[in-house]
Design a protein around this motif. Structure first.
Motif, mmCIF file in Angstrom:
data_model
loop_
_atom_site.group_PDB
_atom_site.id
_atom_site.type_symbol
_atom_site.label_atom_id
_atom_site.label_comp_id
_atom_site.label_asym_id
_atom_site.label_seq_id
_atom_site.Cartn_x
_atom_site.Cartn_y
_atom_site.Cartn_z
ATOM 1 N N ALA A 1 40.021 45.258 34.100
ATOM 2 C CA ALA A 1 40.320 44.959 35.812
ATOM 3 C C ALA A 1 41.770 45.077 35.719
ATOM 4 O O ALA A 1 42.123 45.586 37.092
ATOM 5 N N HIS A 2 42.798 44.718 35.212
ATOM 6 C CA HIS A 2 43.939 44.769 35.402
ATOM 7 C C HIS A 2 44.603 46.195 35.655
ATOM 8 O O HIS A 2 45.625 46.280 36.135
ATOM 9 N N LEU A 3 43.792 47.137 35.186
ATOM 10 C CA LEU A 3 44.044 48.625 35.233
ATOM 11 C C LEU A 3 44.074 49.147 36.431
ATOM 12 O O LEU A 3 44.726 49.933 36.975
ATOM 13 N N GLY A 4 43.343 48.544 37.234
ATOM 14 C CA GLY A 4 42.978 49.194 38.643
ATOM 15 C C GLY A 4 43.920 48.822 39.665
ATOM 16 O O GLY A 4 44.740 48.017 39.517
ATOM 17 N N GLU A 5 43.948 49.770 40.684
ATOM 18 C CA GLU A 5 44.739 49.458 41.875
ATOM 19 C C GLU A 5 44.116 48.671 42.818
ATOM 20 O O GLU A 5 43.057 48.799 43.217
ATOM 21 N N LYS B 1 44.011 47.177 46.516
ATOM 22 C CA LYS B 1 44.549 47.534 47.948
ATOM 23 C C LYS B 1 43.693 46.617 49.019
ATOM 24 O O LYS B 1 42.673 46.277 48.407
ATOM 25 N N PRO B 2 44.279 46.081 49.752
ATOM 26 C CA PRO B 2 43.536 45.186 50.857
ATOM 27 C C PRO B 2 42.328 46.034 51.538
ATOM 28 O O PRO B 2 42.597 47.265 51.866
ATOM 29 N N PRO C 1 46.726 40.195 55.023
ATOM 30 C CA PRO C 1 47.593 39.210 54.590
ATOM 31 C C PRO C 1 47.985 38.376 55.969
ATOM 32 O O PRO C 1 48.154 37.206 56.054
ATOM 33 N N ALA C 2 48.356 39.215 57.008
ATOM 34 C CA ALA C 2 49.145 38.777 58.145
ATOM 35 C C ALA C 2 47.890 38.039 58.821
ATOM 36 O O ALA C 2 48.246 36.649 59.475
ATOM 37 N N LEU D 1 42.683 37.913 40.133
ATOM 38 C CA LEU D 1 43.539 38.896 39.796
ATOM 39 C C LEU D 1 43.831 39.553 41.218
ATOM 40 O O LEU D 1 45.067 39.865 41.588
ATOM 41 N N CYS D 2 42.807 40.005 41.888
ATOM 42 C CA CYS D 2 42.922 40.639 43.266
ATOM 43 C C CYS D 2 43.408 39.725 44.279
ATOM 44 O O CYS D 2 44.470 40.494 44.833
ATOM 45 N N LEU D 3 43.145 38.543 44.368
ATOM 46 C CA LEU D 3 43.938 37.709 45.439
ATOM 47 C C LEU D 3 45.567 37.553 44.907
ATOM 48 O O LEU D 3 46.345 37.566 45.922
ATOM 49 N N GLU D 4 45.567 37.577 43.771
ATOM 50 C CA GLU D 4 47.144 37.397 43.370
ATOM 51 C C GLU D 4 47.877 38.644 43.553
ATOM 52 O O GLU D 4 48.826 38.676 44.182
ATOM 53 N N LYS D 5 47.402 39.852 43.269
ATOM 54 C CA LYS D 5 48.014 41.166 43.476
ATOM 55 C C LYS D 5 47.992 41.449 45.076
ATOM 56 O O LYS D 5 49.207 41.999 45.361
ATOM 57 N N LEU D 6 47.089 40.916 45.862
ATOM 58 C CA LEU D 6 47.294 41.058 47.205
ATOM 59 C C LEU D 6 48.430 39.950 47.969
ATOM 60 O O LEU D 6 48.776 40.079 48.918
ATOM 61 N N GLY D 7 48.609 38.839 47.172
ATOM 62 C CA GLY D 7 49.610 37.771 47.436
ATOM 63 C C GLY D 7 48.920 36.900 48.491
ATOM 64 O O GLY D 7 49.563 36.398 49.601
ATOM 65 N N ILE D 8 47.649 36.687 48.490
ATOM 66 C CA ILE D 8 47.031 35.816 49.404
ATOM 67 C C ILE D 8 45.945 34.734 48.958
ATOM 68 O O ILE D 8 45.479 34.066 49.404
#
Length: 168
Positions: free
Chosen positions: A33-37, A39-40, A46-47, A72-79
């Motif tokens: 899972a950590h290998l994928g990109e 994207k929102p 986020p805004a 993982l996704c929420l963390e990478k998106l910063g949300i």
């Protein structure tokens, strides 16, 4: 995926239990899972979430993704810190369209279901909202997706930022 893999293997004379394949698929998925990109789903995500939080809205996320991938996704998106509640497919909670997670959110926040809005982009999301007695807002930018969701939604939006206008 495990069921498809099991059928494929059985056709070729290899019998493997579904439980074994489910574990193998999940372990492989989690391991990569950590290998994928990440994207929102929409650039304004986020805004819009931050704006809703600033206005005092309580946010919950219900996803059929597993807990590890969701985090993982929420963390990478910063949300991740913007959600008050996160409900994932952890194997314990019933998944959408079962209304359990929505009702748990309402209970946790002291809200009545008819005052809660569910934004979703699938028919399952709309069914989930209906089953829980929530307002259903369909999110679809493409005309064909809008056409399929619209009959099941209380309102349709083409971008997430339109949600801010609706909730005003």
């Amino acid at each position: 995926l495990a069921q498809i893999l099991q059928a494929f293997l059985q056709e070729r004379g290899c019998a493997v239990s579904l439980v074994t394949l489910e574990k193998l698929v999940l372990d492989s998925y989690n391991g990569c899972a950590h290998l994928g990109e990440v994207k929102p789903t929409c650039p304004e995500l986020p805004a819009v979430l931050q704006s809703l939080k600033t206005k005092g809205k309580k946010l919950g996320l219900v996803t059929t993704d597993n807990p590890k991938l969701s985090a993982l996704c929420l963390e990478k998106l910063g949300i991740s810190e913007l959600f008050d509640h996160l409900y994932t497919d952890d194997g314990n909670l019933p998944v959408k369209p079962d209304p359990g997670c929505a009702l748990a959110f309402c209970d946790a926040e002291g809200l009545t279901a008819h005052r809660v809005v569910m934004v979703g982009d699938t028919l399952t999301d709309m069914e989930f909202a209906r089953n829980a007695g929530l307002k259903a807002i369909g999110l679809a930018s493409r005309a064909e997706n809008r056409a399929s969701l619209a009959p099941h939604a209380d309102r349709m939006i083409g971008t997430l930022s339109e949600l801010l206008e609706i909730l005003e």
